[in-house]
Design a protein around this motif. Structure first.
Motif, PDB file in Angstrom:
ATOM      1  N   GLU A 115      34.229  44.989  35.936  1.00  0.00           N
ATOM      2  CA  GLU A 115      35.082  44.726  34.722  1.00  0.00           C
ATOM      3  C   GLU A 115      35.674  46.299  34.494  1.00  0.00           C
ATOM      4  O   GLU A 115      36.817  46.319  34.284  1.00  0.00           O
ATOM      5  N   ILE A 116      34.948  47.354  34.428  1.00  0.00           N
ATOM      6  CA  ILE A 116      35.452  48.612  34.282  1.00  0.00           C
ATOM      7  C   ILE A 116      36.456  49.021  35.374  1.00  0.00           C
ATOM      8  O   ILE A 116      37.847  49.291  34.878  1.00  0.00           O
ATOM      9  N   ALA A 117      36.154  48.806  36.655  1.00  0.00           N
ATOM     10  CA  ALA A 117      37.184  48.905  37.702  1.00  0.00           C
ATOM     11  C   ALA A 117      38.514  48.340  37.564  1.00  0.00           C
ATOM     12  O   ALA A 117      39.391  48.880  37.718  1.00  0.00           O
ATOM     13  N   LEU A 118      38.484  47.082  37.036  1.00  0.00           N
ATOM     14  CA  LEU A 118      39.613  46.260  36.760  1.00  0.00           C
ATOM     15  C   LEU A 118      40.249  46.953  35.724  1.00  0.00           C
ATOM     16  O   LEU A 118      41.846  46.865  35.652  1.00  0.00           O
ATOM     17  N   ALA A 163      48.151  50.747  36.856  1.00  0.00           N
ATOM     18  CA  ALA A 163      49.245  50.042  37.235  1.00  0.00           C
ATOM     19  C   ALA A 163      50.477  49.879  36.173  1.00  0.00           C
ATOM     20  O   ALA A 163      51.574  50.253  36.326  1.00  0.00           O
ATOM     21  N   ASP A 164      49.920  49.799  34.658  1.00  0.00           N
ATOM     22  CA  ASP A 164      50.912  50.118  33.696  1.00  0.00           C
ATOM     23  C   ASP A 164      51.347  51.323  33.633  1.00  0.00           C
ATOM     24  O   ASP A 164      52.625  51.605  33.322  1.00  0.00           O
ATOM     25  N   PHE A 165      50.608  52.411  33.930  1.00  0.00           N
ATOM     26  CA  PHE A 165      51.111  53.919  33.971  1.00  0.00           C
ATOM     27  C   PHE A 165      52.177  54.049  34.979  1.00  0.00           C
ATOM     28  O   PHE A 165      53.330  54.612  34.413  1.00  0.00           O
ATOM     29  N   TYR A 166      52.102  53.818  36.070  1.00  0.00           N
ATOM     30  CA  TYR A 166      52.835  54.129  37.087  1.00  0.00           C
ATOM     31  C   TYR A 166      54.266  53.050  36.864  1.00  0.00           C
ATOM     32  O   TYR A 166      55.190  53.610  37.145  1.00  0.00           O
ATOM     33  N   ARG A 167      54.066  51.906  36.405  1.00  0.00           N
ATOM     34  CA  ARG A 167      55.074  50.951  36.016  1.00  0.00           C
ATOM     35  C   ARG A 167      56.051  51.765  35.146  1.00  0.00           C
ATOM     36  O   ARG A 167      57.309  51.994  35.136  1.00  0.00           O
ATOM     37  N   ASP A 168      55.445  52.619  33.900  1.00  0.00           N
ATOM     38  CA  ASP A 168      56.070  53.179  32.898  1.00  0.00           C
ATOM     39  C   ASP A 168      56.678  54.364  33.478  1.00  0.00           C
ATOM     40  O   ASP A 168      57.965  54.634  32.901  1.00  0.00           O
ATOM     41  N   LEU A 169      56.103  55.159  34.414  1.00  0.00           N
ATOM     42  CA  LEU A 169      56.798  56.340  34.759  1.00  0.00           C
ATOM     43  C   LEU A 169      58.033  55.869  35.694  1.00  0.00           C
ATOM     44  O   LEU A 169      58.976  56.593  35.821  1.00  0.00           O
ATOM     45  N   ALA A 170      57.776  54.803  36.542  1.00  0.00           N
ATOM     46  CA  ALA A 170      59.054  54.057  37.346  1.00  0.00           C
ATOM     47  C   ALA A 170      60.161  53.984  36.577  1.00  0.00           C
ATOM     48  O   ALA A 170      61.483  53.988  36.744  1.00  0.00           O
ATOM     49  N   SER A 184      47.274  45.412  43.193  1.00  0.00           N
ATOM     50  CA  SER A 184      46.581  44.944  44.469  1.00  0.00           C
ATOM     51  C   SER A 184      44.978  45.136  43.905  1.00  0.00           C
ATOM     52  O   SER A 184      44.161  44.483  44.507  1.00  0.00           O
ATOM     53  N   HIS A 185      44.632  46.437  43.777  1.00  0.00           N
ATOM     54  CA  HIS A 185      43.329  46.706  43.559  1.00  0.00           C
ATOM     55  C   HIS A 185      42.702  45.998  42.448  1.00  0.00           C
ATOM     56  O   HIS A 185      41.479  45.487  42.589  1.00  0.00           O
ATOM     57  N   ALA A 186      43.547  45.737  41.463  1.00  0.00           N
ATOM     58  CA  ALA A 186      42.896  44.671  40.214  1.00  0.00           C
ATOM     59  C   ALA A 186      42.675  43.513  40.945  1.00  0.00           C
ATOM     60  O   ALA A 186      41.637  42.886  40.432  1.00  0.00           O
ATOM     61  N   GLU A 187      43.483  43.084  41.603  1.00  0.00           N
ATOM     62  CA  GLU A 187      43.464  41.486  42.131  1.00  0.00           C
ATOM     63  C   GLU A 187      42.076  41.505  42.834  1.00  0.00           C
ATOM     64  O   GLU A 187      41.252  40.526  42.967  1.00  0.00           O
ATOM     65  N   THR A 188      41.997  42.644  43.835  1.00  0.00           N
ATOM     66  CA  THR A 188      40.729  42.741  44.586  1.00  0.00           C
ATOM     67  C   THR A 188      39.473  42.322  43.669  1.00  0.00           C
ATOM     68  O   THR A 188      38.679  41.732  43.768  1.00  0.00           O
ATOM     69  N   VAL A 248      25.825  49.081  44.297  1.00  0.00           N
ATOM     70  CA  VAL A 248      26.077  47.666  43.913  1.00  0.00           C
ATOM     71  C   VAL A 248      25.753  46.962  45.536  1.00  0.00           C
ATOM     72  O   VAL A 248      25.604  47.256  46.424  1.00  0.00           O
ATOM     73  N   LYS A 249      26.038  45.790  45.437  1.00  0.00           N
ATOM     74  CA  LYS A 249      25.885  45.048  46.449  1.00  0.00           C
ATOM     75  C   LYS A 249      26.828  45.422  47.609  1.00  0.00           C
ATOM     76  O   LYS A 249      28.041  45.855  47.366  1.00  0.00           O
ATOM     77  N   THR A 250      26.593  45.013  48.712  1.00  0.00           N
ATOM     78  CA  THR A 250      27.503  45.400  49.988  1.00  0.00           C
ATOM     79  C   THR A 250      28.703  44.910  49.735  1.00  0.00           C
ATOM     80  O   THR A 250      29.853  45.892  50.035  1.00  0.00           O
ATOM     81  N   GLU A 251      28.948  43.863  49.161  1.00  0.00           N
ATOM     82  CA  GLU A 251      30.484  43.385  49.270  1.00  0.00           C
ATOM     83  C   GLU A 251      31.285  44.228  48.149  1.00  0.00           C
ATOM     84  O   GLU A 251      32.398  44.239  48.655  1.00  0.00           O
ATOM     85  N   THR A 252      30.691  44.481  47.077  1.00  0.00           N
ATOM     86  CA  THR A 252      31.390  45.353  46.148  1.00  0.00           C
ATOM     87  C   THR A 252      31.525  46.697  46.846  1.00  0.00           C
ATOM     88  O   THR A 252      32.599  47.432  46.551  1.00  0.00           O
ATOM     89  N   ALA A 253      30.666  47.255  47.422  1.00  0.00           N
ATOM     90  CA  ALA A 253      30.467  48.713  47.977  1.00  0.00           C
ATOM     91  C   ALA A 253      31.738  48.590  49.119  1.00  0.00           C
ATOM     92  O   ALA A 253      32.258  49.754  48.995  1.00  0.00           O
ATOM     93  N   ASP A 254      31.904  47.544  49.723  1.00  0.00           N
ATOM     94  CA  ASP A 254      32.889  47.613  50.812  1.00  0.00           C
ATOM     95  C   ASP A 254      34.105  47.785  50.000  1.00  0.00           C
ATOM     96  O   ASP A 254      35.138  48.512  50.456  1.00  0.00           O
ATOM     97  N   ALA A 255      34.421  46.994  48.987  1.00  0.00           N
ATOM     98  CA  ALA A 255      35.791  46.916  48.180  1.00  0.00           C
ATOM     99  C   ALA A 255      35.991  48.300  47.743  1.00  0.00           C
ATOM    100  O   ALA A 255      37.168  48.793  47.599  1.00  0.00           O
ATOM    101  N   LEU A 256      34.854  48.667  47.202  1.00  0.00           N
ATOM    102  CA  LEU A 256      35.007  50.172  46.453  1.00  0.00           C
ATOM    103  C   LEU A 256      35.293  51.354  47.459  1.00  0.00           C
ATOM    104  O   LEU A 256      36.293  51.946  47.084  1.00  0.00           O
ATOM    105  N   GLU A 257      34.805  51.305  48.659  1.00  0.00           N
ATOM    106  CA  GLU A 257      35.464  52.097  49.642  1.00  0.00           C
ATOM    107  C   GLU A 257      36.779  51.905  50.236  1.00  0.00           C
ATOM    108  O   GLU A 257      37.248  52.908  50.231  1.00  0.00           O
ATOM    109  N   LYS A 258      37.019  50.777  50.207  1.00  0.00           N
ATOM    110  CA  LYS A 258      38.448  50.605  50.769  1.00  0.00           C
ATOM    111  C   LYS A 258      39.450  50.985  49.519  1.00  0.00           C
ATOM    112  O   LYS A 258      40.516  51.756  49.836  1.00  0.00           O
TER     113      LYS A 258
END
Length: 149
Positions: free
Chosen positions: A9-12, A19-26, A47-51, A123-133
């Motif tokens: 939740e926090i990462a999302l 995403a909003d910040f970079y969009r505003d800068l663009a 994309s990270h948020a979707e993950t 965290v669980k392996t699945e979440t750790a893998d996503a975080l590493e990516k």
């Protein structure tokens, strides 16, 4: 220790803010080199948020068991906004001080990486893998931003 649901939740929130910040800068830059980079970074953060959003669906049952997550979630959102996307960052953007905005954006990326790394081993392996990516992608964002200096 935070649960996988809470971490996600926090990462999302962090990624959506990014995403909003970079969009505003663009949208606000007149620099032909910066605009495409900021748009790219915004799409990466989305994309990270979707993950994280897809991983969150796997922890829905856990969310029901969390006590006062709504209250804690609001607190964590405020904390995240101040710690990662500070008023200084928004002020720099609003004043069109892109050199400062880029420096602060690099700082934000570094804070995000530190935040994600703090959870990788808890965290669980699945979440750790996503975080590493995502950490690897955030490190590439720093390189892109440094190229704008």
């Amino acid at each position: 220790m935070l649960s996988p649901h809470e971490v996600l939740e926090i990462a999302l929130r962090v990624e959506n803010e990014g995403a909003d910040f970079y969009r505003d800068l663009a949208e606000s830059t007149n620099n032909e080199n910066q605009g495409p980079v900021f748009r790219f970074l915004s799409s990466q953060e989305r994309s990270h948020a979707e993950t994280f959003r897809s991983l969150l669906k796997r922890f829905e049952e856990e969310a029901v068991e969390l006590v006062n997550w709504d209250d804690a979630g609001a607190y964590m959102e405020d904390l995240t906004k101040e710690a990662v996307f500070s008023d200084r960052l928004h002020d720099a953007m609003n004043s069109s001080d892109y050199d400062e905005a880029i420096a602060l954006a690099i700082e934000v990326e570094k804070k995000s990486i530190a935040f994600y790394r703090s959870f990788v081993n808890n965290v669980k392996t699945e979440t750790a893998d996503a975080l590493e990516k995502i950490i690897a992608e955030e490190e590439k964002h720093i390189e892109l931003l440094e190229g704008l200096r």
